[in-house]
Design a protein around this motif. Structure first.
Motif, short mmCIF file in Angstrom:
data_model
loop_
_atom_site.label_atom_id
_atom_site.label_comp_id
_atom_site.label_asym_id
_atom_site.label_seq_id
_atom_site.Cartn_x
_atom_site.Cartn_y
_atom_site.Cartn_z
N THR A 1 0.83 -1.20 0.00
CA THR A 1 0.00 0.00 0.00
C THR A 1 0.87 1.25 0.00
N ARG A 2 0.27 2.37 -0.32
CA ARG A 2 0.90 3.69 -0.22
C ARG A 2 -0.16 4.62 0.36
N PRO A 3 0.27 5.53 1.21
CA PRO A 3 -0.76 6.36 1.86
C PRO A 3 -1.39 7.40 0.94
N GLY B 1 -5.12 3.35 16.84
CA GLY B 1 -6.18 2.37 17.02
C GLY B 1 -5.92 1.45 18.20
N THR B 2 -4.66 1.14 18.44
CA THR B 2 -4.33 0.19 19.50
C THR B 2 -4.73 0.73 20.87
N PHE C 1 -4.11 -8.97 13.53
CA PHE C 1 -2.86 -8.27 13.82
C PHE C 1 -2.64 -8.32 15.33
N ASP D 1 -13.27 -5.09 16.45
CA ASP D 1 -12.06 -4.49 15.90
C ASP D 1 -12.38 -4.23 14.42
N ALA E 1 -10.71 -2.14 12.52
CA ALA E 1 -9.53 -1.41 12.03
C ALA E 1 -9.51 -1.31 10.50
N HIS E 2 -10.04 -2.34 9.83
CA HIS E 2 -9.96 -2.39 8.35
C HIS E 2 -11.23 -1.88 7.68
N SER F 1 -9.00 2.08 12.78
CA SER F 1 -7.59 2.54 12.76
C SER F 1 -7.39 3.52 11.61
N HIS G 1 -4.19 4.45 10.73
CA HIS G 1 -2.74 4.37 10.49
C HIS G 1 -2.44 4.67 9.02
N THR H 1 -1.10 3.17 6.78
CA THR H 1 -1.31 2.08 5.83
C THR H 1 -2.79 1.81 5.57
N LYS H 2 -3.66 2.54 6.25
CA LYS H 2 -5.09 2.30 6.07
C LYS H 2 -5.65 3.17 4.94
N ARG I 1 2.37 -8.96 1.26
CA ARG I 1 2.45 -9.20 2.71
C ARG I 1 1.65 -10.44 3.09
N TYR J 1 -0.34 -11.06 5.67
CA TYR J 1 -1.25 -10.75 6.79
C TYR J 1 -2.25 -11.87 6.91
#
Ligand code: T4K
Length: 375
Positions: free
Chosen positions: A14-16, A66-67, A90, A161, A163-164, A185, A187, A189-190, A317, A319
């Protein structure tokens, strides 16, 4: 088949999303002129309101990541003892329980969506269970109806959760409205980010004050100290980036949707590669594009494909490999008792996906995969 040249620049998973620099400068100038950098300034206030509208939720609280949001959600709900969750996630999901001295009880996943299997949850409930913490993996909603019914039946809390899941909807309802609390989240990368950041969404407004106190040292005003909170506030620069990215995220989702379609059209006939079917009742955000590689049908295993892709400058990745039950610091009984999670973790590969990628980049990644199979 002709030899395929590698990409001349690295292709990451990914790229932000990056707002135009001149708009970032303008925002920074505003913040500089206000001399208000953190502690719930104007950017934070505006972002919280705008985001609440975007996510179609009743209540929302912003956090520095997010954590910490997830950790504090456990505290706000006063969770104790055991919480049932998934091993295919994660580490942040499970660590948030550990940080609260809660024992994670792992439940295997379903093969068709990689999410916790609600049919196995009831067997794991004990008098010590205080909550369920399912994860909407890769933005695919869990079986929220079954999960919420189990929670009601046993008077358990539910923290999703999510996050995604930025912008995801299920059966016409925003994903952030299910359960007691949802964590998003933001972040880098999201699909939507604030550099680092996160939010909790919830239907019960009684949590507004609780989350405020928990992320703000437990203090309100100069002399009122209510509880032993921590510092998990989102600062003004993060909130400003969030405001700018809110203007861009719909277009980013649209681009990723198109790229996903190209992947699917070009990978569907490669024997040994499988991907998730879409559920018509879900509005997706296309944040990840995970595939499964069957080593016997494909002729290479997932790890070999991961390594081979690097030779072409493509950085995929795994994941989420290894699954959480394999971490040395989790005293998990029955660590080998999660066959579905193990299988998916051994076959999964997340391919690059982000709006900046061109159709020809995706075609080339598919071509490389096809080439690897034929080699
Ligand atoms: N729950 C779930 C289910 C999660 O997936 C996550 C986070 C959380 C909870 C916790 O939320 P946060 O506390 O993070 O808000 C990344 C992210 O750091 C992490 O947020 C995310 N999940 C996880 C799935 O992915 P890494 O270690 O894989 O990231 P990293 O640094 O290897 O980056 C991946 C690729 O992204 C790089 O190869 C290139 C690109 N990248 C990355 C960064 C940081 C950029 O282009 N620019 C960047 O600034 O964890």
């Amino acid at each position: 088949m002709k030899e395929i040249k590698s990409f001349n620049k690295p292709i990451y998973i990914t790229r932000p999303l990056l707002p135009p620099l001149n708009e970032v400068y303008k925002k920074i100038k505003e913040i500089w002129e206000s001399k208000w950098l953190t502690n719930f300034g104007q950017q934070h206030k505006t972002f919280e309101l705008e985001l609440k509208k975007y996510l179609k939720v009743k209540n929302l609280s912003l956090f520095c990541n997010g954590t910490l949001a997830l950790q504090l959600a456990c505290q706000a709900l006063e969770l104790t003892g055991e919480v049932i969750t998934t091993p295919f996630t994660f580490p942040a999901t499970i660590n948030s329980l550990y940080q609260n001295n809660i024992t994670p009880i792992f439940c295997d996943i379903k093969l068709d969506d990689f999410n916790i299997n609600p049919d196995e949850i009831e067997n794991l409930i004990t008098p010590n269970t205080s909550a369920l913490m399912p994860v909407h993996v890769f933005g695919n909603p869990c079986d929220v109806e079954k999960i919420d019914n189990i929670a009601k039946k046993y008077s358990l809390k539910v923290i999703y959760d999510s996050a995604h899941c930025f912008g995801v909807e299920y059966k016409g309802k925003a994903i952030g409205t299910f359960g007691d609390v949802n964590m998003f989240s933001f972040h880098a990368t999201k699909i939507f980010h604030t550099l680092e950041g996160g939010a909790l969404t919830y239907n019960d407004e009684k949590f507004n004050l609780k989350f405020f106190l928990l992320k703000n040292f437990g203090i309100k005003g100069e002399e009122d100290i209510f509880l032993p909170g921590t510092n998990a506030k989102m600062n003004e620069i993060q909130a400003a980036i969030g405001l700018l990215n809110l203007n861009l995220v719909d277009e980013e989702i649209e681009k990723r949707k198109k790229l996903t379609k190209i992947y699917k059209v070009n990978l569907k006939d490669i024997i040994g590669i499988r991907f998730l079917e879409e559920n018509k009742e879900v509005i997706y955000n296309y944040q990840y594009f995970p595939i499964l590689i069957d080593e016997f049908e494909f002729s290479l295993n997932r790890d070999q494909v991961y390594e081979e892709m690097k030779k072409y400058n493509v950085f995929t990745r795994k994941y989420f490999y290894p699954i959480c039950t394999q971490y040395k610091y989790y005293p998990c009984k029955d660590a080998d008792n999660f066959p579905n999670a193990e299988k998916i973790a051994n076959e999964i590969l997340c391919l690059p996906i982000y709006g900046e990628l061109m159709e020809e980049d995706i075609l080339k990644i598919c071509e490389i995969l096809l080439y690897l199979k034929k080699e």
